[in-house]
Write a protein that holds these residues in place. Structure first.
Motif, PDB file in Angstrom:
ATOM      1  N   GLN A  44       4.186  -9.142  13.656  1.00  0.00           N
ATOM      2  CA  GLN A  44       4.801  -9.055  12.345  1.00  0.00           C
ATOM      3  C   GLN A  44       4.892  -7.609  11.881  1.00  0.00           C
ATOM      4  OE1 GLN A  44       1.827 -11.399  10.166  1.00  0.00           O
ATOM      5  NE2 GLN A  44       1.226  -9.539   9.074  1.00  0.00           N
ATOM      6  N   ARG A  45       5.750  -7.398  10.888  1.00  0.00           N
ATOM      7  CA  ARG A  45       5.865  -6.075  10.290  1.00  0.00           C
ATOM      8  C   ARG A  45       4.740  -5.872   9.281  1.00  0.00           C
ATOM      9  NH1 ARG A  45      11.707  -4.035   8.312  1.00  0.00           N
ATOM     10  NH2 ARG A  45      12.036  -4.685  10.484  1.00  0.00           N
ATOM     11  N   ASP A  46       3.985  -4.799   9.446  1.00  0.00           N
ATOM     12  CA  ASP A  46       2.806  -4.544   8.630  1.00  0.00           C
ATOM     13  C   ASP A  46       2.968  -3.272   7.813  1.00  0.00           C
ATOM     14  OD1 ASP A  46       0.578  -5.648  11.268  1.00  0.00           O
ATOM     15  OD2 ASP A  46       1.353  -6.774   9.562  1.00  0.00           O
ATOM     16  N   LEU A  47       2.348  -3.287   6.661  1.00  0.00           N
ATOM     17  CA  LEU A  47       2.287  -2.101   5.813  1.00  0.00           C
ATOM     18  C   LEU A  47       1.478  -1.002   6.494  1.00  0.00           C
ATOM     19  CD1 LEU A  47       2.533  -0.696   2.933  1.00  0.00           C
ATOM     20  CD2 LEU A  47       0.299  -1.718   2.481  1.00  0.00           C
ATOM     21  N   VAL A  48       1.966   0.225   6.416  1.00  0.00           N
ATOM     22  CA  VAL A  48       1.219   1.395   6.843  1.00  0.00           C
ATOM     23  C   VAL A  48       0.741   2.179   5.625  1.00  0.00           C
ATOM     24  CG1 VAL A  48       1.256   3.545   8.150  1.00  0.00           C
ATOM     25  CG2 VAL A  48       2.486   1.538   9.010  1.00  0.00           C
ATOM     26  N   ALA A  49       1.664   2.537   4.753  1.00  0.00           N
ATOM     27  CA  ALA A  49       1.333   3.300   3.561  1.00  0.00           C
ATOM     28  C   ALA A  49       2.469   3.203   2.560  1.00  0.00           C
ATOM     29  CB  ALA A  49       1.059   4.768   3.895  1.00  0.00           C
ATOM     30  N   THR A  50       2.140   3.322   1.294  1.00  0.00           N
ATOM     31  CA  THR A  50       3.136   3.411   0.235  1.00  0.00           C
ATOM     32  C   THR A  50       2.805   4.589  -0.660  1.00  0.00           C
ATOM     33  OG1 THR A  50       1.939   1.894  -1.236  1.00  0.00           O
ATOM     34  CG2 THR A  50       3.579   0.931   0.244  1.00  0.00           C
ATOM     35  N   ILE A  51       3.791   4.999  -1.440  1.00  0.00           N
ATOM     36  CA  ILE A  51       3.593   6.109  -2.364  1.00  0.00           C
ATOM     37  C   ILE A  51       4.465   5.895  -3.585  1.00  0.00           C
ATOM     38  CG2 ILE A  51       5.332   7.537  -1.190  1.00  0.00           C
ATOM     39  CD1 ILE A  51       3.494   9.976  -1.874  1.00  0.00           C
ATOM     40  N   THR A  52       3.895   6.107  -4.761  1.00  0.00           N
ATOM     41  CA  THR A  52       4.635   5.924  -5.993  1.00  0.00           C
ATOM     42  C   THR A  52       5.558   7.102  -6.246  1.00  0.00           C
ATOM     43  OG1 THR A  52       2.971   6.988  -7.392  1.00  0.00           O
ATOM     44  CG2 THR A  52       2.694   4.628  -6.952  1.00  0.00           C
ATOM     45  N   ARG A  53       6.413   6.964  -7.253  1.00  0.00           N
ATOM     46  CA  ARG A  53       7.324   8.036  -7.622  1.00  0.00           C
ATOM     47  C   ARG A  53       6.571   9.305  -7.974  1.00  0.00           C
ATOM     48  NH1 ARG A  53      12.942   9.020  -7.152  1.00  0.00           N
ATOM     49  NH2 ARG A  53      13.466  10.668  -8.670  1.00  0.00           N
ATOM     50  N   SER A  54       5.413   9.153  -8.595  1.00  0.00           N
ATOM     51  CA  SER A  54       4.619  10.292  -9.016  1.00  0.00           C
ATOM     52  C   SER A  54       3.710  10.836  -7.922  1.00  0.00           C
ATOM     53  CB  SER A  54       3.780   9.933 -10.242  1.00  0.00           C
ATOM     54  OG  SER A  54       2.885   8.881  -9.944  1.00  0.00           O
ATOM     55  N   GLY A  55       3.702  10.190  -6.754  1.00  0.00           N
ATOM     56  CA  GLY A  55       2.962  10.722  -5.629  1.00  0.00           C
ATOM     57  C   GLY A  55       1.607  10.108  -5.354  1.00  0.00           C
ATOM     58  N   ARG A  56       1.317   8.968  -5.925  1.00  0.00           N
ATOM     59  CA  ARG A  56       0.046   8.302  -5.663  1.00  0.00           C
ATOM     60  C   ARG A  56       0.142   7.456  -4.396  1.00  0.00           C
ATOM     61  NH1 ARG A  56      -0.377   6.075 -10.080  1.00  0.00           N
ATOM     62  NH2 ARG A  56       0.197   3.913  -9.576  1.00  0.00           N
ATOM     63  N   PRO A  57      -0.680   7.733  -3.386  1.00  0.00           N
ATOM     64  CA  PRO A  57      -0.579   7.024  -2.115  1.00  0.00           C
ATOM     65  C   PRO A  57      -1.477   5.795  -2.048  1.00  0.00           C
ATOM     66  CG  PRO A  57      -2.087   8.843  -1.860  1.00  0.00           C
ATOM     67  CD  PRO A  57      -1.625   8.876  -3.292  1.00  0.00           C
ATOM     68  N   ASN A  58      -1.108   4.899  -1.162  1.00  0.00           N
ATOM     69  CA  ASN A  58      -1.916   3.741  -0.833  1.00  0.00           C
ATOM     70  C   ASN A  58      -1.800   3.512   0.664  1.00  0.00           C
ATOM     71  OD1 ASN A  58      -3.453   1.222  -1.623  1.00  0.00           O
ATOM     72  ND2 ASN A  58      -1.658   0.287  -0.663  1.00  0.00           N
ATOM     73  N   TYR A  59      -2.940   3.226   1.325  1.00  0.00           N
ATOM     74  CA  TYR A  59      -2.956   3.114   2.774  1.00  0.00           C
ATOM     75  C   TYR A  59      -3.528   1.795   3.227  1.00  0.00           C
ATOM     76  CZ  TYR A  59      -2.315   8.173   2.612  1.00  0.00           C
ATOM     77  OH  TYR A  59      -1.839   9.443   2.357  1.00  0.00           O
ATOM     78  N   ASP A  61      -5.731  -0.227   5.996  1.00  0.00           N
ATOM     79  CA  ASP A  61      -6.949   0.179   6.680  1.00  0.00           C
ATOM     80  C   ASP A  61      -6.665   0.784   8.052  1.00  0.00           C
ATOM     81  OD1 ASP A  61      -9.001  -2.573   5.425  1.00  0.00           O
ATOM     82  OD2 ASP A  61      -8.535  -0.619   4.564  1.00  0.00           O
ATOM     83  N   SER A  62      -5.597   0.356   8.699  1.00  0.00           N
ATOM     84  CA  SER A  62      -5.303   0.801  10.053  1.00  0.00           C
ATOM     85  C   SER A  62      -5.095   2.306  10.157  1.00  0.00           C
ATOM     86  CB  SER A  62      -4.075   0.065  10.597  1.00  0.00           C
ATOM     87  OG  SER A  62      -2.946   0.293   9.771  1.00  0.00           O
ATOM     88  N   GLY A  63      -4.529   2.904   9.117  1.00  0.00           N
ATOM     89  CA  GLY A  63      -4.244   4.327   9.144  1.00  0.00           C
ATOM     90  C   GLY A  63      -5.101   5.173   8.229  1.00  0.00           C
TER      91      GLY A  63
END
Length: 118
Positions: A44-59, A61-63
């Protein structure tokens, strides 16, 4: 409409590094968060990381601790710096963007292949 084009994938040895780029075009003013997802063959397609417009990241666990997501809003570009790559990181990496619409519209790039040799 938003168009996304990924680049920077390739073949690297385990322990190496790679930086992916995703350039957005079209209605870029409407983009809220952006992110990177990956899909290995048969999985399946899995999340790696996201980032908000203001630059707040979310990761995921894999990365976590190895990957860093960033964005340059002036260039309408999001990046994924990948360090200490592992064989299991091998996948097609997809760029994602969603807009401020309620519900938000979702856009995907065509993907870029990352292959990590053991």
């Amino acid at each position: 409409q938003v168009q996304l084009v990924e680049s920077g994938g390739g073949l690297v040895q385990a322990g190496g590094s790679l930086r992916l780029s995703c350039a957005a075009s079209g209605a870029t003013f409407s983009i809220n968060s952006m992110g990177w997802y990956r899909q290995a063959p048969g999985k399946q397609r899995d999340l790696v990381a996201t980032i908000t417009r203001s630059g707040r990241p979310n990761y995921a666990d894999s990365g976590k601790g190895r990957f860093a997501i960033s964005r340059n809003n002036a260039k309408n570009t999001v990046y994924l710096q990948m360090n200490s790559l592992k064989f299991e990181d091998t996948a097609v990496y997809y760029c994602n963007a969603n807009t401020y619409s309620s519900p938000g519209n979702d856009y995907w790039g065509q993907g870029t292949q990352v292959t990590v040799s053991e």
